[in-house]
Design a protein around this motif. Structure first.
Motif, PDB file in Angstrom:
ATOM      1  N   ILE A  64     128.955 -37.957 -19.270  1.00  0.00           N
ATOM      2  CA  ILE A  64     129.577 -37.461 -20.499  1.00  0.00           C
ATOM      3  C   ILE A  64     128.795 -36.270 -21.049  1.00  0.00           C
ATOM      4  CG2 ILE A  64     130.093 -38.052 -22.905  1.00  0.00           C
ATOM      5  CD1 ILE A  64     130.650 -40.908 -21.928  1.00  0.00           C
ATOM      6  N   LEU A  65     127.462 -36.332 -20.925  1.00  0.00           N
ATOM      7  CA  LEU A  65     126.629 -35.210 -21.370  1.00  0.00           C
ATOM      8  C   LEU A  65     126.931 -33.952 -20.554  1.00  0.00           C
ATOM      9  CD1 LEU A  65     124.331 -34.097 -23.123  1.00  0.00           C
ATOM     10  CD2 LEU A  65     122.706 -35.020 -21.448  1.00  0.00           C
ATOM     11  N   VAL A  66     127.129 -34.099 -19.244  1.00  0.00           N
ATOM     12  CA  VAL A  66     127.498 -32.959 -18.394  1.00  0.00           C
ATOM     13  C   VAL A  66     128.785 -32.324 -18.897  1.00  0.00           C
ATOM     14  CG1 VAL A  66     128.203 -32.236 -16.080  1.00  0.00           C
ATOM     15  CG2 VAL A  66     126.346 -33.886 -16.356  1.00  0.00           C
TER      16      VAL A  66
ATOM     17  N   ASN B  86     120.474 -45.406  -8.659  1.00  0.00           N
ATOM     18  CA  ASN B  86     120.632 -44.748  -9.960  1.00  0.00           C
ATOM     19  C   ASN B  86     119.891 -43.419 -10.010  1.00  0.00           C
ATOM     20  OD1 ASN B  86     121.931 -47.108 -10.544  1.00  0.00           O
ATOM     21  ND2 ASN B  86     120.812 -47.535 -12.423  1.00  0.00           N
ATOM     22  N   LEU B  87     118.721 -43.366  -9.363  1.00  0.00           N
ATOM     23  CA  LEU B  87     117.932 -42.139  -9.347  1.00  0.00           C
ATOM     24  C   LEU B  87     118.686 -41.024  -8.629  1.00  0.00           C
ATOM     25  CD1 LEU B  87     115.160 -40.924 -10.091  1.00  0.00           C
ATOM     26  CD2 LEU B  87     114.356 -41.619  -7.828  1.00  0.00           C
ATOM     27  N   ALA B  88     119.365 -41.358  -7.528  1.00  0.00           N
ATOM     28  CA  ALA B  88     120.137 -40.363  -6.784  1.00  0.00           C
ATOM     29  C   ALA B  88     121.262 -39.795  -7.635  1.00  0.00           C
ATOM     30  CB  ALA B  88     120.700 -40.991  -5.504  1.00  0.00           C
ATOM     31  N   PHE B  89     121.992 -40.683  -8.317  1.00  0.00           N
ATOM     32  CA  PHE B  89     123.088 -40.239  -9.177  1.00  0.00           C
ATOM     33  C   PHE B  89     122.556 -39.428 -10.353  1.00  0.00           C
ATOM     34  CE2 PHE B  89     127.175 -42.321  -8.090  1.00  0.00           C
ATOM     35  CZ  PHE B  89     128.033 -41.448  -8.731  1.00  0.00           C
ATOM     36  N   SER B  90     121.464 -39.919 -10.943  1.00  0.00           N
ATOM     37  CA  SER B  90     120.921 -39.279 -12.135  1.00  0.00           C
ATOM     38  C   SER B  90     120.359 -37.896 -11.842  1.00  0.00           C
ATOM     39  CB  SER B  90     119.834 -40.171 -12.738  1.00  0.00           C
ATOM     40  OG  SER B  90     119.417 -39.674 -13.986  1.00  0.00           O
ATOM     41  N   ASP B  91     119.839 -37.692 -10.630  1.00  0.00           N
ATOM     42  CA  ASP B  91     119.345 -36.371 -10.246  1.00  0.00           C
ATOM     43  C   ASP B  91     120.467 -35.343 -10.327  1.00  0.00           C
ATOM     44  OD1 ASP B  91     117.933 -34.235  -9.219  1.00  0.00           O
ATOM     45  OD2 ASP B  91     118.131 -34.887  -7.135  1.00  0.00           O
ATOM     46  N   ILE B  92     121.651 -35.712  -9.838  1.00  0.00           N
ATOM     47  CA  ILE B  92     122.794 -34.785  -9.843  1.00  0.00           C
ATOM     48  C   ILE B  92     123.313 -34.570 -11.258  1.00  0.00           C
ATOM     49  CG2 ILE B  92     125.105 -34.355  -8.967  1.00  0.00           C
ATOM     50  CD1 ILE B  92     122.856 -34.247  -6.854  1.00  0.00           C
ATOM     51  N   PHE B  93     123.633 -35.657 -11.947  1.00  0.00           N
ATOM     52  CA  PHE B  93     124.145 -35.527 -13.313  1.00  0.00           C
ATOM     53  C   PHE B  93     123.113 -34.866 -14.221  1.00  0.00           C
ATOM     54  CE2 PHE B  93     127.572 -39.114 -13.460  1.00  0.00           C
ATOM     55  CZ  PHE B  93     128.377 -38.335 -12.652  1.00  0.00           C
ATOM     56  N   GLY B  94     121.834 -35.248 -14.053  1.00  0.00           N
ATOM     57  CA  GLY B  94     120.791 -34.674 -14.884  1.00  0.00           C
ATOM     58  C   GLY B  94     120.637 -33.182 -14.664  1.00  0.00           C
ATOM     59  N   GLY B  95     120.672 -32.760 -13.389  1.00  0.00           N
ATOM     60  CA  GLY B  95     120.573 -31.338 -13.078  1.00  0.00           C
ATOM     61  C   GLY B  95     121.748 -30.552 -13.625  1.00  0.00           C
ATOM     62  N   ASN B  96     122.945 -31.124 -13.501  1.00  0.00           N
ATOM     63  CA  ASN B  96     124.152 -30.447 -13.997  1.00  0.00           C
ATOM     64  C   ASN B  96     124.146 -30.337 -15.521  1.00  0.00           C
ATOM     65  OD1 ASN B  96     125.032 -30.184 -11.390  1.00  0.00           O
ATOM     66  ND2 ASN B  96     126.548 -31.822 -11.489  1.00  0.00           N
ATOM     67  N   ALA B  97     123.578 -31.333 -16.194  1.00  0.00           N
ATOM     68  CA  ALA B  97     123.491 -31.276 -17.659  1.00  0.00           C
ATOM     69  C   ALA B  97     122.424 -30.289 -18.109  1.00  0.00           C
ATOM     70  CB  ALA B  97     123.193 -32.671 -18.219  1.00  0.00           C
ATOM     71  N   PHE B  98     121.362 -30.157 -17.296  1.00  0.00           N
ATOM     72  CA  PHE B  98     120.242 -29.290 -17.669  1.00  0.00           C
ATOM     73  C   PHE B  98     120.535 -27.809 -17.442  1.00  0.00           C
ATOM     74  CE2 PHE B  98     116.425 -27.014 -16.156  1.00  0.00           C
ATOM     75  CZ  PHE B  98     115.699 -27.001 -17.342  1.00  0.00           C
TER      76      PHE B  98
END
Length: 352
Positions: free
Chosen positions: A118-120, A262-274
């Motif tokens: 959602i943040l992305v 979760n870390l694999a998914f979060s790396d992608i979503f986190g990078g896209n949000a950042f």
């Protein structure tokens, strides 16, 4: 420097840099997993803060360089153009990471990941809205759209931190049958035994290697595109985007193999949000409002990123276990939509 080299030398440099990024990515994944555990960040928040920023160091360097040289088109394309292909990395992790096991969105089920997705979407929507603002609307090297994106990202980080302890859901937002997944033997047998100082040093060295090798990937890739006559927009959304997604692919595969889904998914979503947060940095460095200078192809790619993220949000909520062609249904939909999206991008770039 790279443009004066022959094509064979460029291909060799590109390949060596890709291998360096790949090896560094494995170390980034392993050390992030350990640091997230020891500092009680959790896989989702650790991936959002540590891994996502580290794997996006090449994009950070290119944005800095483009802003300082006032080559703002590269900065915009670099930020918005890579989000779609980075989301498609999840498809590759689904296929090659889990193979014939459960779908990735089934194993990585977590409401924290839904919040990250959602943040992305939120930062991308504000980015699109910012493109419609007048370029003259800037004060003290700060444009309202870029500032709002940074504020949203900070609030998102804070809310994710609260979600780790305060989500009023059964199982704390985790699907019951994913709570006790064992980590892979590789991470347990090596990195987990290291002291904090060694883990931090390895993480830092791997981050530096990712930064240097990632920039070399992009510079040599740009020279290769010039040699073969590929246009800037098409190159940026295909070859360059794929090259800059190698850190995410490497770290993602290492995370999946270690059971840190979760870390694999979060790396992608986190990078896209950042990535859109870099609009504020580019604005501060260049003294110009960046988003109003976006082209129609940039806005198109931002919309594609929103669409692909939405599909995976549905996957994380409905958790489809069935696989088609060794991937989850959501990954198959994302792959088809991305192919159609790139076909549309080619039409925009060549026919408009």
């Amino acid at each position: 420097m790279f443009h004066s080299l022959p094509l064979f030398a460029l291909l060799l440099i590109f390949a060596v840099a890709a291998v360096a990024v790949w090896v560094a990515g494995i170390q980034l994944s392993n050390t992030t997993d350990v640091l997230s555990s020891r500092f009680k960040l959790g896989q989702a928040l650790g991936g959002l803060i540590l891994l996502a920023v580290a794997t996006n160091l090449p994009e950070i360097a290119i944005t800095f360089s483009a802003a300082l040289s006032h080559n703002l088109g590269i900065a915009i394309g670099n930020i918005l153009g890579g989000i779609g292909i980075q989301t498609v990395v999840l498809v590759l992790l689904d296929i090659f990471g889990l193979w014939r096991q459960d779908a990735l969105s089934y194993t990585a089920a977590s409401l924290e990941l839904v919040l990250e997705g959602i943040l992305v979407i939120a930062v991308l929507i504000v980015s699109i809205m910012g493109t419609q603002m007048p370029g003259s609307l800037i004060f003290a090297h700060v444009a309202p759209g870029a500032l709002l994106i940074a504020i949203l990202w900070v609030i998102g980080i804070w809310l994710l931190g609260k979600a780790r302890t305060d989500l009023p859901w059964q199982e704390k937002g985790q699907a019951p049958d994913t709570l006790h997944k064992k980590r892979g033997e590789k991470t347990q047998g090596t990195t987990q035994k290291w002291g904090n100082a060694r883990v931090i040093i390895v993480f830092a060295v791997a981050a530096v290697v990712t930064l240097v090798a990632g920039v070399i990937l992009e510079e040599s890739g740009d020279a290769i595109a010039t040699h073969i006559g590929l246009s800037g927009v098409l190159f940026g959304s295909t070859v360059l985007a794929a090259a800059t997604s190698l850190p995410e692919l490497s770290t993602g595969l290492a995370s999946v193999k270690a059971g840190a889904y979760n870390l694999a998914f979060s790396d992608i979503f986190g990078g896209n949000a950042f990535l859109p947060v870099l609009f504020l940095v580019a604005t501060l460095l260049s003294g110009q409002a960046i988003l109003p200078q976006a082209k129609n192809t940039d806005i198109y790619l931002a919309g594609l990123g929103i669409l692909l993220t939405t599909v995976y949000l549905y996957g994380l909520i409905f958790r489809p276990k069935k696989q088609i062609l060794h991937m989850g249904i959501d990954s198959l939909v994302v792959l088809v939509l991305y192919i159609l999206g790139i076909a549309g991008l080619f039409a925009i770039a060549t026919l408009s």
